[in-house]
Every structure is written in structure tokens, then in C-alpha cells.
Design an enzyme around this catalytic site. Structure first.
Site, short mmCIF file in Angstrom:
data_model
loop_
_atom_site.label_atom_id
_atom_site.label_comp_id
_atom_site.label_asym_id
_atom_site.label_seq_id
_atom_site.Cartn_x
_atom_site.Cartn_y
_atom_site.Cartn_z
N GLU A 1 0.82 -1.21 0.00
CA GLU A 1 0.00 0.00 0.00
C GLU A 1 0.86 1.26 0.00
OE1 GLU A 1 -3.10 0.36 -0.49
OE2 GLU A 1 -3.75 -1.73 -0.36
N TYR B 1 -6.75 5.85 4.97
CA TYR B 1 -6.88 4.93 3.84
C TYR B 1 -6.05 3.66 4.05
CZ TYR B 1 -5.41 2.68 -0.41
OH TYR B 1 -5.08 1.71 -1.32
N TYR C 1 9.25 10.52 -2.83
CA TYR C 1 8.58 10.73 -1.54
C TYR C 1 9.28 9.91 -0.46
CZ TYR C 1 4.89 12.83 -4.35
OH TYR C 1 4.19 13.63 -5.22
N ASP D 1 -9.40 5.49 -2.06
CA ASP D 1 -8.20 6.02 -2.69
C ASP D 1 -8.60 6.74 -3.97
OD1 ASP D 1 -8.85 3.98 -4.43
OD2 ASP D 1 -6.81 3.17 -4.56
#
Length: 352
Positions: free
Chosen positions: A34, A117, A79, A135
Site C-alpha cells: 500500500e 486509507y 517521496y 483512494d
């Protein structure tokens, strides 16, 4: 829509893609997938997932890894705060949960870097807790089903679509339902050119009924990118090159780079040489090797690379031995975690 859950469940069981994180109830593996897939397409993310799980098969292995080892596995995903949060969360699982992944939504949500989420996805898929996931794919499906013009990037929109997701949730099979909703958005209810004729729930779709499906979902914000001009200096001598670890709260924190000069606008090689001033001895050549643009979600980088080679017997000024600069043998450079912008150019920049 009373039979909506059973329709998409049957469609998913027949048409869903076979992916490794769907063939396990291991919350750790579901968690890793995820986080990787938050900003990465499945096709690219699959290889990263397999390498990551091979390197760090459980929370204990991840917690024991060094930051450099972790960031090296994360190169190219971007990220990088996600990787650091994974590290911190793994340590929490080991120290506060005896190495066992928390088993409820509320406890999972307390782990570093896990939002509603991701917590809902893990809780529903691994533990069967009734929690809807919303999402990007699910936002798109819901906004078209209900032809809802509420912007998905506003608080009221998030609350509205979460409420709709709860209404449709299959409480007996929440994990399968959530994966079916995400898969429907990925394969059928696509952002552009949705395959409406193949949609198992077309009869329920209000936007499709009016041929307005491509108008949804609605967003209120447009991404604006800050422009930055970065000038990387490849400083080499005696088969070694200077690198430095980024420690400031900026992009690529924790990764390595070459000494950097940042300017407020485009600058020529002569301008960079002038900025270095006395740091460059007479006769030392600064050569611009190449330049390229690199896009991040909120930044546009204009990166230039300069090759600076000192003769063996010329002392390099102290200027280049500050800010935690490190001399690394050229053959060991590839073993460091660099941003993708630099990593993909290493073979051109550094010669072993």
C-alpha cells in the site's frame, strides 16, 4: 444498490489481477504494498515490492536495517519520507507490539506514516474489519456512480465520499470488496477513456447515463510547481569523488548528492565559476556535462551537472571539505542511495 457489493465481488474474483500482496493475509506485506503503490503504478511497483520484501521480509528485518540500506531499496520511488516513516513504524511494531502487527484499525492508524486509507486497507484485508477504503480509484468510481460534483480535494468532499463508501461496503467481505472497488477504478473506471461497456455496475452509474463520466471526479485545486535551479558539482581527485548527505528538511532528505549550488534563475558555467570564486585555483577547469529538467509533484527542477577534476598534486580548498562532505572511491559510489535524478546519471558522471 442492494446487490452492488455482490456484483463487483463476482466481477473482481473473475477479472482481478493476480498480484502477490493479494495472495496473502500478512498485514506487513499488505502494508508495504500500500505504501509503495501510493505514488507508483502497479506495473512499476511490483518489482519494487518484490525486491523490498526479499530484502526486508518482516517488520523485524526492516527495523534492523540502516537508513542507507532502506533508502537504497527505495531509490526511484520518490517521496522518501514514506521510507523513513516505514522504518519508524517497523521499530514501533518491534518495540511496542513484540514484532506483531497491530490488528485493529485504530491501533494501525497510530503507526507513523499510516493514514485512514492505509489503515482501512490493512484492517479490512488482513483482519476482516469492516472499513471502507477511499483512494484515487475509489473516489473516481464513487463520483461517477453518484454524479457527485463535490471536489474530492476538499474536506466536505472527503466526508461525502467516505459516507457513500460506507453505504456500499460489504460488511461480510470488506477486504475483497475494497480490493474490488480499487480494481474497478484501475481497470474499468479509468481517468480517461473509461471502459463503460465492460463495467459490471454500469446500470447504477448516473454519470454514464448522461454521458458525463469524464467530467468526474471534480477537483478544486490545480497543482502549481515551484521552479528550482540546481547545479551539482562532480569534484574528483585520485579516483575519489566528493558526496554529501542531505540532512535538511527538504526534498531527498537522507539521500546523497554531489556538492550543490542553488540559484534563483538559470546560470551559465561562468556564473557558477564566479560563485565558487577563490575555491577554484587557476587552471582548474569546470566543465558543464549536461542539463535536464526533472518534475516532482510540486517542484520543477532544472538540474545542471559540472565536472571538476583536480590534478593529483593540487590541494583541494577547505571549502569542499565542509558540510559533512565525504570522499568516496568511485567504484563505491553506486552503493549509496541517491535521488533518481542523480542515480540514473551516475554512469555518465562517475568513471570507476
Amino acid at each position: 444498490m442492494t446487490n452492488f457489493p455482490s456484483i463487483i465481488r463476482k466481477w473482481y474474483q473473475k477479472n482481478g489481477r493476480h498480484l502477490p500482496w493479494r495472495e496473502t493475509n500478512d498485514p506487513y506485506k499488505i502494508w508495504i504494498s500500500e505504501i509503495i503503490l501510493q505514488q507508483t503504478q502497479v506495473k512499476q511497483g511490483l518489482n519494487y515490492y518484490q525486491h523490498f520484501i526479499s530484502k526486508f521480509p518482516d517488520a523485524q528485518a526492516l527495523a534492523n536495517a540502516s537508513e542507507n540500506q532502506l533508502l537504497q531499496q527505495w531509490q526511484g520511488l520518490g517521496y522518501y519520507s514514506r521510507a523513513r516513516n516505514l522504518h519508524l513504524a517497523a521499530k514501533t511494531i518491534v518495540t511496542e507490539h513484540n514484532g506483531l502487527f497491530p490488528q485493529t484499525y485504530k491501533k494501525i492508524l497510530k503507526l507513523k506514516g499510516i493514514g485512514p486509507y492505509t489503515a482501512a486497507a490493512i484492517a479490512s484485508i488482513a483482519f476482516g474489519e469492516p472499513r471502507p477504503v477511499v483512494d484515487g480509484n475509489v473516489y473516481r468510481v464513487l463520483s461517477r456512480l453518484f454524479m457527485a460534483g463535490i471536489p474530492i480535494d476538499r474536506t466536505e468532499g472527503k466526508k461525502y465520499f467516505e459516507k457513500r463508501a460506507w453505504e456500499l461496503l460489504d460488511h461480510n467481505n470488506p477486504g475483497t470488496h475494497n480490493q474490488a472497488m480499487m480494481e474497478l477504478g484501475a481497470l474499468i473506471c479509468r481517468p480517461a477513456s473509461p471502459l463503460c461497456r465492460e463495467c459490471p455496475v454500469l446500470v447504477f452509474c448516473k454519470a454514464a447515463a448522461q454521458e458525463k463520466q469524464t467530467l468526474f471526479p471534480v477537483r478544486s485545486k490545480k497543482i502549481s510547481r515551484k521552479k528550482r535551479w540546481l547545479h551539482f558539482l562532480i569534484i574528483s581527485q585520485n579516483g575519489q569523488t566528493v558526496v554529501q548527505k542531505r540532512i535538511e528538511n527538504d526534498i531527498w532528505k537522507g539521500l546523497y548528492q554531489f556538492p550543490l549550488i542553488e540559484t534563483k534563475k538559470y546560470s551559465s558555467s561562468d556564473t557558477i565559476r564566479k560563485k565558487l570564486g577563490k575555491a577554484l585555483s587557476d587552471g582548474i577547469i569546470i566543465e558543464k556535462t549536461h542539463q535536464e529538467k526533472y518534475l516532482l509533484t510540486h517542484q520543477e527542477l532544472d538540474a545542471s551537472f559540472y565536472n571538476i577534476v583536480w590534478p593529483k598534486n593540487v590541494v583541494i580548498p577547505q571549502t569542499f571539505n565542509q558540510l559533512k562532505n565525504e570522499w568516496i572511491k568511485n567504484e563505491n559510489i553506486q552503493g549509496l542511495p541517491f535521488p533518481q535524478l542523480i542515480q540514473k546519471n551516475l554512469s555518465k558522471l562517475i568513471k570507476p
